[in-house]
Write a protein that holds these residues in place. Structure first.
Motif, mmCIF file in Angstrom:
data_model
loop_
_atom_site.group_PDB
_atom_site.id
_atom_site.type_symbol
_atom_site.label_atom_id
_atom_site.label_comp_id
_atom_site.label_asym_id
_atom_site.label_seq_id
_atom_site.Cartn_x
_atom_site.Cartn_y
_atom_site.Cartn_z
ATOM 1 N N SER B 9 -8.875 5.887 -7.676
ATOM 2 C CA SER B 9 -7.519 5.833 -8.222
ATOM 3 C C SER B 9 -7.161 4.380 -8.514
ATOM 4 O O SER B 9 -7.826 3.469 -8.008
ATOM 5 N N ILE B 10 -6.119 4.187 -9.313
ATOM 6 C CA ILE B 10 -5.608 2.822 -9.408
ATOM 7 C C ILE B 10 -4.864 2.537 -8.099
ATOM 8 O O ILE B 10 -4.479 3.460 -7.378
ATOM 9 N N ALA B 11 -4.669 1.243 -7.823
ATOM 10 C CA ALA B 11 -4.039 0.886 -6.549
ATOM 11 C C ALA B 11 -2.647 0.309 -6.796
ATOM 12 O O ALA B 11 -2.428 -0.434 -7.749
ATOM 13 N N THR B 12 -1.719 0.673 -5.917
ATOM 14 C CA THR B 12 -0.345 0.173 -6.014
ATOM 15 C C THR B 12 -0.244 -1.144 -5.248
ATOM 16 O O THR B 12 -0.479 -1.166 -4.030
ATOM 17 N N PRO B 13 0.082 -2.253 -5.928
ATOM 18 C CA PRO B 13 0.120 -3.550 -5.227
ATOM 19 C C PRO B 13 1.477 -3.816 -4.566
ATOM 20 O O PRO B 13 2.487 -3.942 -5.249
ATOM 21 N N LEU B 14 1.506 -3.888 -3.262
ATOM 22 C CA LEU B 14 2.737 -4.219 -2.532
ATOM 23 C C LEU B 14 2.569 -5.650 -2.015
ATOM 24 O O LEU B 14 1.952 -5.884 -0.980
ATOM 25 N N ASP B 15 3.139 -6.580 -2.786
ATOM 26 C CA ASP B 15 2.828 -7.999 -2.592
ATOM 27 C C ASP B 15 3.779 -8.654 -1.588
ATOM 28 O O ASP B 15 4.641 -9.443 -1.947
ATOM 29 N N LYS B 16 3.611 -8.304 -0.304
ATOM 30 C CA LYS B 16 4.515 -8.854 0.710
ATOM 31 C C LYS B 16 3.799 -8.872 2.057
ATOM 32 O O LYS B 16 3.152 -7.891 2.412
ATOM 33 N N VAL B 17 3.936 -9.966 2.798
ATOM 34 C CA VAL B 17 3.324 -10.033 4.135
ATOM 35 C C VAL B 17 4.261 -9.418 5.177
ATOM 36 O O VAL B 17 5.465 -9.282 4.935
ATOM 37 N N ASN B 18 3.681 -9.078 6.341
ATOM 38 C CA ASN B 18 4.467 -8.616 7.501
ATOM 39 C C ASN B 18 5.392 -7.437 7.181
ATOM 40 O O ASN B 18 6.551 -7.422 7.589
ATOM 41 N N VAL B 19 4.905 -6.463 6.440
ATOM 42 C CA VAL B 19 5.733 -5.292 6.143
ATOM 43 C C VAL B 19 5.799 -4.431 7.417
ATOM 44 O O VAL B 19 4.773 -3.976 7.930
ATOM 45 N N ASP B 20 7.015 -4.238 7.938
ATOM 46 C CA ASP B 20 7.168 -3.515 9.201
ATOM 47 C C ASP B 20 7.456 -2.040 8.942
ATOM 48 O O ASP B 20 7.844 -1.660 7.833
ATOM 49 N N THR B 21 7.271 -1.224 9.982
ATOM 50 C CA THR B 21 7.443 0.224 9.803
ATOM 51 C C THR B 21 8.903 0.622 9.607
ATOM 52 O O THR B 21 9.177 1.704 9.113
ATOM 53 N N ASP B 22 9.838 -0.272 9.966
ATOM 54 C CA ASP B 22 11.254 -0.011 9.650
ATOM 55 C C ASP B 22 11.450 0.023 8.128
ATOM 56 O O ASP B 22 12.327 0.731 7.634
ATOM 57 N N GLN B 23 10.646 -0.765 7.387
ATOM 58 C CA GLN B 23 10.751 -0.743 5.917
ATOM 59 C C GLN B 23 10.019 0.478 5.364
ATOM 60 O O GLN B 23 10.453 1.073 4.381
ATOM 61 N N GLY B 37 7.387 16.290 4.560
ATOM 62 C CA GLY B 37 8.516 15.967 3.672
ATOM 63 C C GLY B 37 9.017 14.538 3.772
ATOM 64 O O GLY B 37 10.092 14.225 3.266
ATOM 65 N N PHE B 38 8.246 13.636 4.413
ATOM 66 C CA PHE B 38 8.717 12.260 4.580
ATOM 67 C C PHE B 38 8.470 11.372 3.356
ATOM 68 O O PHE B 38 8.967 10.255 3.286
ATOM 69 N N GLY B 39 7.671 11.864 2.375
ATOM 70 C CA GLY B 39 7.337 11.049 1.197
ATOM 71 C C GLY B 39 8.561 10.555 0.451
ATOM 72 O O GLY B 39 8.598 9.426 -0.032
ATOM 73 N N GLN B 40 9.573 11.388 0.380
ATOM 74 C CA GLN B 40 10.796 11.003 -0.350
ATOM 75 C C GLN B 40 11.527 9.830 0.309
ATOM 76 O O GLN B 40 12.359 9.189 -0.316
ATOM 77 N N TYR B 41 11.212 9.568 1.595
ATOM 78 C CA TYR B 41 11.883 8.478 2.309
ATOM 79 C C TYR B 41 11.044 7.194 2.364
ATOM 80 O O TYR B 41 11.477 6.189 2.920
ATOM 81 N N LEU B 42 9.836 7.242 1.801
ATOM 82 C CA LEU B 42 8.935 6.087 1.873
ATOM 83 C C LEU B 42 9.596 4.855 1.240
ATOM 84 O O LEU B 42 10.049 4.926 0.104
ATOM 85 N N PHE B 43 9.596 3.747 1.958
ATOM 86 C CA PHE B 43 10.203 2.476 1.499
ATOM 87 C C PHE B 43 11.613 2.692 0.942
ATOM 88 O O PHE B 43 11.997 2.070 -0.046
ATOM 89 N N TYR B 44 12.363 3.563 1.568
ATOM 90 C CA TYR B 44 13.620 4.035 0.987
ATOM 91 C C TYR B 44 14.576 2.897 0.602
ATOM 92 O O TYR B 44 15.113 2.877 -0.504
ATOM 93 N N ASP B 45 14.780 1.952 1.517
ATOM 94 C CA ASP B 45 15.786 0.913 1.227
ATOM 95 C C ASP B 45 15.316 -0.088 0.173
ATOM 96 O O ASP B 45 16.132 -0.792 -0.423
ATOM 97 N N TRP B 46 14.007 -0.163 -0.053
ATOM 98 C CA TRP B 46 13.483 -1.025 -1.125
ATOM 99 C C TRP B 46 13.403 -0.246 -2.444
ATOM 100 O O TRP B 46 13.435 -0.823 -3.519
#
Lengths: 470, 189
Positions: B9-23, B37-46
């Motif tokens: 697959s192509i890869a999704t680049p998330l260009d950030k260090v120290n990404v915590d599980t709260d994000q 059903g948690f996919g809809q909440y992935l990285f929700y606030d970003w």
């Protein structure tokens, strides 16, 4: 062969070894409402039982309201999660300290309070701050929900052996009422980074560690995970044995146990650690975090950094600092003491024990919370609350304008109604200043209880070394 | 658990260090009592602002819509032990995460849910961040193939087996029932 304390506990809990991994026996399993429902459901789907109900203890802490306990819980999803834990504990036969129990509280506060936490034991919980229990010389890990299910079913955990990391804090703190255990651990994380301990179990050693009380040691071990470590340990000593004596679940043959712990639970002289870090206690100042992870911290006398001076030249870290300052709405170069705050939270598994509240109360006594600030105290457990009230601390806080709440995790992670609004800035005694942690858009500054109390009175950060705290 | 063999697959680049599980999954979504059903909440606030997708966040870029590989930076998954973070990544469609390093609890949680976390060097990660091509991951071979180049990676043999065979690790542990009973008899707790 000389062994570290960690190696001794690890070796004495190996059930089976294979493929470079060990199946370890778990002596105590602590359970709470957020990370357990899917684990119990897994047991049900596979027709499995809880192997050792006598070694498993549950409470509800993460999303319990800290307001009047006689009122119903308005948030239906929180209420459902709490009821689910009650139902699961009943069905599987597990001891539960429920919302009305005099022993309810944050799981990492009640463990030692009840003598469930004991030296030399292995302890797990579906919560990263399980490292707290290491203050008693227990090997205590946070685990995910799949592992919670695994431990419920097997009383064991399969792990690769972590490396050993010695952190030595030498000398004495200059002003131990103003420079606290929180300032020691934030200073460590600031120096080694949030991944500095990844893959390791830390043993904290040195004069400044031995000098700490048990509750202060818990603050240190609690934040081991904020340095990325699997666990943090402090060798037990007379203070440890005294603290646990006569607790509800302390062993009946306590004195015999103490003889054994005193004899065996220490790192042998000559034992080698995989890595070491040393810090002097004399120069540690009160700490204030300015960014969005706990390593983004500086002295209260310092300034908000310029991103290009942060991260030892690492461009990714500099980019991170830039984003953090944007999120925190801070200007590089501004003095930490010029940062005005809106909220104060004294609580969490890091800093909500009796001594924390006693120290904060000294700052607050006879003063008033700044008119611009809303401040709350959330005792870590019902027992802490009761003991604090017996000392009249509730009155000191309330007279100053603080809210005095019921026990729970509360605004450390804002799963209950205690949250920051977007843009609000909080001086918090908790452990994580991640984006949105205390409420979407909220801005968290990590500090000690005395620093938080002083910030509540003045409306901005002040250097508590300038106050009379003795 | 579904066995993991190969993905492309192509890869999704998330260009950030120290990404915590709260994000990865904010706390307001941890109150559910199921795993799905948690996919809809992935990285929700970003990912969302006032309920609308944020144009500047990579998950909202349609170019990565069908991506099954996440590229992340140092210390990915730090902080809270919440396995909800892995359930969200899985439910969203990510089956592999490539980074220079992962936080310990998160790393374990991935394997328990059939997700492959791969540690690579800085140089390899930089190369993967700079390509738009599809990336192929072969677990059996322990290789990443991109732009005609094969890069090998290491993985603990235990986890490799669990993923390849889609094993239930509780069942694996219960094969040691005799040893557990022996331990319980010989150790006072």
């Amino acid at each position: 062969m000389s062994k570290t304390l960690f190696e001794k506990i690890w070796d004495s809990h190996i059930v089976v070894q294979e493929d470079g991994r060990s199946l370890l026996y778990v002596d105590r399993h602590l359970v709470h409402e957020v990370t357990s429902p899917q684990a119990f459901e897994g047991l049900r789907l596979n027709g499995r039982q809880v192997r050792r109900t006598d070694l498993t203890f549950a409470t509800m802490d993460h999303n319990v309201p800290t307001s009047d306990r006689s009122l119903p819980i308005l948030d239906q999803t929180s209420s459902m999660q709490i009821k689910t834990l009650e139902k699961n504990c009943k069905e599987f036969g597990i001891t539960l300290f429920d919302i009305n129990s005099p022993n309810q509280g944050i799981v990492h506060v009640i463990g030692s309070e009840l003598g469930i936490t004991l030296p030399g034991t292995t302890i797990v919980c579906g919560d990263s701050h399980t490292s707290t229990h290491g203050a008693f010389g227990a090997l205590a890990f946070g685990i995910g929900t799949s592992d919670v299910e695994h431990v419920l079913a097997t009383q064991c955990i399969m792990m690769e052996k972590p490396k050993t990391f010695e952190i030595k804090i030498q000398g004495k703190r200059k002003n131990p009422h103003a420079v606290t255990a929180k300032d020691i651990i934030l200073s460590i994380i600031r120096k080694i980074g949030t991944a500095g301990g990844t893959g390791t179990v830390i043993e904290y050693r040195g004069e400044a560690i031995s000098d700490l009380t048990m509750e202060q040691r818990m603050t240190i071990c609690n934040m081991s995970i904020e340095a990325g470590a699997r666990a943090g340990l402090i060798a037990p000593d007379e203070k440890t044995f005294q603290y646990l004596k006569g607790r509800k679940y302390s062993p009946e043959n306590y004195d015999e146990c103490v003889d054994d712990w005193r004899e065996n639970l220490k790192t042998d002289s000559g034992a080698k650690f995989d890595k070491s870090f040393t810090l002097g206690a004399e120069n540690i100042a009160p700490q204030v975090s300015w960014g969005t992870n706990p390593a983004m911290t500086t002295d209260v006398t310092g300034n908000v950094p310029f991103p290009d001076e942060y991260g030892k030249g690492n461009p990714e870290e500099q980019k991170g600092a830039q984003k953090a300052l944007q999120y925190m709405a801070l200007t590089p170069g501004m003095a930490i003491t010029d940062i005005a705050i809106d909220r104060v939270f004294i609580g969490s598994c890091t800093n909500s024990r009796l001594e924390d509240l006693m120290e904060a109360a000294k700052v607050v006594k006879g003063k008033k919370v700044s008119a611009k600030v809303r401040a709350m105290v959330v005792p870590g457990s019902q027992l802490v609350k009761k003991n604090a009230e017996q000392l009249g601390l509730d009155k000191i806080f309330k007279d100053a304008g603080f809210e005095w709440r019921e026990s729970g995790c509360s605004m450390c992670l804002g799963m209950n109604p205690d949250i920051l609004s977007a843009g609000e800035r909080c001086a918090s005694t908790s452990n994580r200043n991640f984006e949105g942690r205390q409420g979407t858009g909220g801005r968290t500054h990590l500090v000690s209880p005395v620093m938080a109390a002083a910030a509540a009175i003045h409306g901005h950060f002040v250097d508590v070394r300038e106050l009379d705290l003795n | 658990m579904e066995p993991f063999t190969k993905i492309k697959s192509i890869a999704t680049p998330l260009d950030k260090v120290n990404v915590d599980t709260d994000q990865i999954v904010p706390k307001q979504f941890l109150k559910l009592i199921q795993k799905t059903g948690f996919g809809q909440y992935l990285f929700y606030d970003w990912r969302y602002e006032n309920g609308a997708p944020r144009k500047d966040f990579v998950l909202n870029d349609t170019a990565y819509e069908n991506s099954r590989i996440l590229l992340a930076r140092d210390n990915f998954g730090c902080g809270s032990s919440r396995e909800h973070a892995v359930w969200a990544l899985d439910d969203y469609g990510f089956k592999a995460i490539i980074s220079t390093s992962f936080a310990d609890i998160f790393y374990n949680n991935c394997f328990k849910n059939g997700i492959l976390p791969i540690r690579v060097s800085d140089e390899t990660l930089q190369k993967l961040f700079s390509t738009k091509s599809e990336i192929e991951i072969d677990l059996e071979d322990q290789s990443i193939i991109v732009d005609g180049v094969t890069i090998s990676f290491t993985i603990e043999p235990h986890w490799k087996k669990i993923l390849l065979e889609g094993l239930d690790d509780i069942a694996v542990t219960l094969l040691h029932e005799d040893a557990i009973v022996r331990y319980e008899k010989s150790h006072k707790i």
